[in-house]
Design an enzyme around this catalytic site. Structure first.
Site, PDB file in Angstrom:
ATOM      1  N   ASP A  79       0.846  -1.194   0.000  1.00  0.00           N
ATOM      2  CA  ASP A  79       0.000   0.000   0.000  1.00  0.00           C
ATOM      3  C   ASP A  79       0.879   1.241   0.000  1.00  0.00           C
ATOM      4  OD1 ASP A  79       0.800  -0.712   2.664  1.00  0.00           O
ATOM      5  OD2 ASP A  79      -0.692   0.676   3.469  1.00  0.00           O
ATOM      6  N   GLU A 140       0.244  -1.257   5.930  1.00  0.00           N
ATOM      7  CA  GLU A 140       1.320  -0.728   6.759  1.00  0.00           C
ATOM      8  C   GLU A 140       1.230   0.779   6.921  1.00  0.00           C
ATOM      9  OE1 GLU A 140       5.102   1.074   7.878  1.00  0.00           O
ATOM     10  OE2 GLU A 140       4.056   1.317   5.957  1.00  0.00           O
TER      11      GLU A 140
END
Length: 373
Positions: A79, A140
């Site tokens: 991400d 994350e």
């Protein structure tokens, strides 16, 4: 300029073109599809964990010798922070000399890509020193709320953890990071008309400002403690005394003890005037990552491998940003971070990675997987 596929970089270009901000489930899952395709012709077992709470899927890859012993754990996230459309407008994919620009290239698609290539190559060659596990996460950038239990569960059964966050300050490795706390504060006052009933009101924004001054005063650079209020929202109309005001707090600490002390101080925020109500929620969402003796030995081993490959490896001072390495370090697993690409500009519109750093750092990841006993 036109990008030419060089040494397999065409695959990395595809990764960068596939925009994947954390909350874009389709984009994140497409990245996971690309990883699955990357492993298609390798002896790698793939477990896909369905996303939850509006997040994309995660992957757990397993390879290497089938022995009942602690594994080498590698961790990457796919991400990014850049919204969809960034690559068409503000941060176009391009090569300028040694610099490869694009959203997420430095933090951390390039590092994930070449680490997965190393993982695949070692799996094919059967040269792994231990069983290998690679966790690829979708969350994350928001603190890994979905994957933290997976990371900690596998981390407790791992001998080492290797994290492909980007290198720092010219290629330096990370062996310690600050812990991160996130809190939300809600101040409630009393609404009234700003003209005809001003004395009746209790301005929530005014009280929030008092609280923010108290929070910012908790910063202590000597101890490595920082508190930041980066956003504030409140009020309903320009001519109304506001009843509500909200603001988040970002806390960074170097030690577990300071994390506990600052958490207690933030949770104890109270209004000085009984006509206001102050409510605080939150916690430390990443524990401090302190450099243990075992992590120091792990770094020394990596440094010797880098020397054999032909480059010098150094550590940077304690990093201020958190990573999934905070979780493994906090449970006692020797953890080496910053193994990704060298470059600069994480989370900015000037983000780039240095192409020349890919080959040596991929070689380092390969040798770590082959030698960590």
């Amino acid at each position: 300029m036109t990008l030419s596929p060089d040494a397999g970089l065409d695959t990395l270009f595809t990764w960068i073109r596939t925009e994947s901000p954390t909350h874009d489930v389709a984009g994140v899952n497409l990245m996971m599809d690309l990883v699955v395709a990357q492993m298609a012709d390798a002896p790698v077992a793939i477990e896909r964990l369905p996303g939850a709470s509006g997040l994309g899927d995660a992957l757990v890859l397993r390879a290497g010798p089938e022995r009942d012993e602690p594994a080498i754990l590698v961790m990457s996230h796919l991400d990014t922070v850049h919204p969809v459309g960034t690559i068409q407008n503000d941060l176009r994919l391009r090569v300028e000399g040694d610099r490869l620009y694009g959203p997420g290239v430095y933090d951390m698609k390039a590092g994930a890509w070449f680490a997965l290539e190393a993982f695949k190559a070692v799996a094919r060659q059967g040269s792994a020193a231990r069983p290998m596990i690679f966790i690829v996460t979708p969350d994350e950038e928001i603190g890994s709320p979905m994957t933290r239990p997976v990371i900690e569960s596998i981390g407790r059964r791992s001998a080492f953890a290797l994290v492909t966050e980007p290198a720092r300050d010219g290629g330096k490795i990370v062996t310690s990071r600050k812990g991160v706390g996130r809190f939300d504060v809600h101040v409630e006052g009393r609404p009234s008309h700003a003209g005809s009933r001003h004395p009746d009101g209790r301005n929530a924004i005014y009280e929030a400002a008092r609280q923010i001054l108290a929070v910012e005063a908790m910063t202590d650079y000597g101890r490595g403690v920082t508190t930041t209020v980066g956003m504030i929202s409140g009020g309903s109309a320009v001519n109304t005394i506001p009843q509500h005001c909200h603001f988040p707090i970002d806390l960074r600490v170097e030690t577990v003890a300071d994390g506990e002390a600052l958490t207690a101080a933030i949770m104890a925020l109270r209004a000085q005037n009984p006509d206001f109500n102050v409510t605080v929620t939150g916690e430390m969402n990443r524990p401090p990552y302190e450099c243990s003796d075992a992590t120091a030995r792990l770094f020394d081993h990596a440094k010797s491998l880098a020397s054999e490959i032909g480059f010098d490896l150094a550590t940077c001072p304690r990093a201020g940003g958190g990573s999934d390495g905070n979780f493994t370090a906090a449970i006692g697993t020797p953890t080496l971070d910053g193994l990704g690409i060298d470059g600069d500009g994480a989370h900015t519109l000037q983000e780039y990675g240095l192409i020349s750093s890919i080959a040596p750092r991929r070689a380092l990841m390969t040798r770590l997987l082959e030698t960590l006993r």
